[in-house]
Design a protein around this motif. Structure first.
Motif, PDB file in Angstrom:
ATOM      1  N   ALA A 169      66.047 -59.220   2.721  1.00  0.00           N
ATOM      2  CA  ALA A 169      65.352 -58.731   3.914  1.00  0.00           C
ATOM      3  C   ALA A 169      63.962 -58.209   3.551  1.00  0.00           C
ATOM      4  O   ALA A 169      62.990 -58.434   4.283  1.00  0.00           O
ATOM      5  CB  ALA A 169      66.178 -57.632   4.593  1.00  0.00           C
ATOM      6  N   GLU A 201      61.275 -55.010  13.997  1.00  0.00           N
ATOM      7  CA  GLU A 201      59.891 -55.015  14.456  1.00  0.00           C
ATOM      8  C   GLU A 201      59.744 -54.330  15.821  1.00  0.00           C
ATOM      9  O   GLU A 201      58.842 -53.530  16.043  1.00  0.00           O
ATOM     10  CB  GLU A 201      59.379 -56.455  14.543  1.00  0.00           C
ATOM     11  N   ILE A 258      67.409 -62.644   9.264  1.00  0.00           N
ATOM     12  CA  ILE A 258      66.276 -61.872   8.729  1.00  0.00           C
ATOM     13  C   ILE A 258      64.953 -62.631   8.788  1.00  0.00           C
ATOM     14  O   ILE A 258      63.890 -62.056   8.554  1.00  0.00           O
ATOM     15  CB  ILE A 258      66.529 -61.381   7.279  1.00  0.00           C
ATOM     16  N   ALA A 259      65.021 -63.930   9.101  1.00  0.00           N
ATOM     17  CA  ALA A 259      63.785 -64.721   9.172  1.00  0.00           C
ATOM     18  C   ALA A 259      62.977 -64.297  10.403  1.00  0.00           C
ATOM     19  O   ALA A 259      63.512 -63.693  11.333  1.00  0.00           O
ATOM     20  CB  ALA A 259      64.136 -66.204   9.254  1.00  0.00           C
ATOM     21  N   GLN A 260      61.683 -64.618  10.397  1.00  0.00           N
ATOM     22  CA  GLN A 260      60.833 -64.408  11.585  1.00  0.00           C
ATOM     23  C   GLN A 260      61.550 -64.960  12.811  1.00  0.00           C
ATOM     24  O   GLN A 260      62.010 -66.100  12.787  1.00  0.00           O
ATOM     25  CB  GLN A 260      59.524 -65.190  11.420  1.00  0.00           C
ATOM     26  N   ILE A 272      61.014 -57.345   6.022  1.00  0.00           N
ATOM     27  CA  ILE A 272      61.590 -56.191   6.726  1.00  0.00           C
ATOM     28  C   ILE A 272      61.535 -54.992   5.773  1.00  0.00           C
ATOM     29  O   ILE A 272      62.452 -54.739   4.989  1.00  0.00           O
ATOM     30  CB  ILE A 272      63.045 -56.472   7.178  1.00  0.00           C
ATOM     31  N   HIS A 308      65.234 -59.311  12.187  1.00  0.00           N
ATOM     32  CA  HIS A 308      63.783 -59.210  12.017  1.00  0.00           C
ATOM     33  C   HIS A 308      63.153 -58.650  13.294  1.00  0.00           C
ATOM     34  O   HIS A 308      62.323 -57.734  13.259  1.00  0.00           O
ATOM     35  CB  HIS A 308      63.204 -60.598  11.701  1.00  0.00           C
ATOM     36  N   GLU A 309      63.570 -59.189  14.420  1.00  0.00           N
ATOM     37  CA  GLU A 309      63.033 -58.749  15.714  1.00  0.00           C
ATOM     38  C   GLU A 309      63.430 -57.311  16.020  1.00  0.00           C
ATOM     39  O   GLU A 309      62.626 -56.524  16.529  1.00  0.00           O
ATOM     40  CB  GLU A 309      63.514 -59.689  16.827  1.00  0.00           C
ATOM     41  N   ALA A 369      61.806 -61.022   3.179  1.00  0.00           N
ATOM     42  CA  ALA A 369      61.500 -61.628   4.475  1.00  0.00           C
ATOM     43  C   ALA A 369      60.578 -60.740   5.311  1.00  0.00           C
ATOM     44  O   ALA A 369      60.322 -61.016   6.478  1.00  0.00           O
ATOM     45  CB  ALA A 369      62.795 -61.924   5.232  1.00  0.00           C
TER      46      ALA A 369
END
Ligand SMILES: [Fe+2]
Length: 344
Positions: A317, A294, A283-285, A322, A290-291, A320
């Motif tokens: 999330a 996005e 879930i991190a950048q 999202i 996350h990707e 983070a």
């Protein structure tokens, strides 16, 4: 790494195990009043708690599992028969409880209660209240059954190699460890010729109820994470809403369970597998989820076994970044009860 921890108020032993400094850890039968001590020890040993396991629903102390989950986001584990409202993961005979570098084999050993389990780890067995040092757990409440206990002890535990170390959940005399061979020879309760004789012996004990029983049993039955708080924030989908989202291109179903749970219980068709243990990086950048959120604008719809891991995941999330993270209330258990399709 192995630590035997003691709560003198309830004479309970808890066990902290890990395969290395800096790695994942698991705790067995934590006591609520000792949670700060465990957290301190985890910090001192540089361990990351990922699972808190109870051998059964305790009547003599309150479990620390829910508090540990709230403070470390570890997952709670109990046997499938448990009457606890929500645990993150339920196990049964023959399952394995895994953390990094280690695995506990699950033995179903009813008798003390109908949700009593023992956990075998290499040279040692955590016997809960099934087999104590020179004693056995009482069988006169919580659906206890002396005949079932005889079977669990004689046909499962005593079949283990003689030198297997026995680590019980309690000791009232100051003993810390025994072996299967030692208990077979010297445990006075095990010097019986038959199951009938054992049942008779256990029937004559007439013990007083534990002091904490009226408080501990109800408290230990209500240890589930409050999923309603997640729902109030609008981050939860009912099973009915999730069923409508199935097959829609704007929603990605994400299964947080472990591979063994997917193999045993099946999964929602088309769902991605992103185990809870790897959640933080996912879930991190730059992380996979996350990707995905996005790049596609899809709703990330987490689910797990009972909705507890997914409730923690949706919160993490959201933190983070999202915003489209949601979860299915009640998890696959609720999904199956609503006849949601599952594939193996
Ligand atoms: Fe017990």
């Amino acid at each position: 790494m192995f630590r035997q921890l003691f709560d003198s108020a309830s004479s309970t032993y808890s066990y902290l195990v890990a395969s290395r400094h800096g790695g994942e850890a698991l705790i067995i039968d934590p006591v609520l009043e000792k949670v700060d001590r465990y957290l301190q020890l985890l910090r001192e040993l540089d361990l990351h708690l990922v699972k808190s396991v109870d051998t059964h629903l305790h009547a003599d102390h309150m479990t620390g599992s829910a508090a540990l989950r709230d403070r470390t986001h570890c997952i709670t584990v109990m046997g499938e028969q448990t009457k606890a409202d929500i645990v993150s993961m339920r196990v049964a005979e023959g399952d394995k409880i895994e953390i990094e570098g280690m695995s506990l084999e699950v033995l179903y050993t009813p008798g003390h209660t109908d949700d009593s389990y023992c956990f075998l780890m290499d040279d040692r067995v955590f016997t809960g209240d099934t087999l104590l040092i020179r004693g056995t757990g009482r069988t006169d409440f919580q659906n206890g059954d002396a005949r079932a206990q005889y079977d669990s002890i004689f046909n499962k535990l005593l079949k283990l190699p003689e030198e297997t170390l026995v680590y019980p959940a309690h000791d009232y005399k100051g003993d810390t460890v025994s072996t299967i061979g030692e208990e077979r020879r010297f445990n006075p309760r095990l010097q019986v010729a038959s199951a009938d004789e054992y049942v008779e012996l256990m029937g004559k004990l007439s013990l007083a109820n534990p002091k904490m029983m009226d408080v501990a049993v109800p408290a230990n039955m209500h240890i589930g994470l409050h999923q309603d708080e997640i729902a109030r924030k609008g981050w939860a989908l009912s099973v009915d809403d999730a069923l409508l989202a199935l097959g829609r291109r704007d929603t990605a179903f994400v299964d947080l369970r472990e591979r063994s749970e997917r193999e045993k219980h099946g999964a929602i068709l088309g769902s991605l597998h992103a185990p809870y243990a790897a959640l933080e990086e996912n879930i991190a950048q730059g992380g996979m989820l996350h990707e995905l959120a996005e790049a596609t604008g899809k709703t990330i719809l987490f689910y797990c076994a009972y909705g507890e891991r997914s409730a923690m995941a949706v919160q993490a999330a959201q933190q983070a970044g999202i915003a489209a993270a949601r979860h299915i209330s009640g998890g696959l258990d609720a999904w199956r009860k609503a006849s949601g399709p599952v594939v193996k």
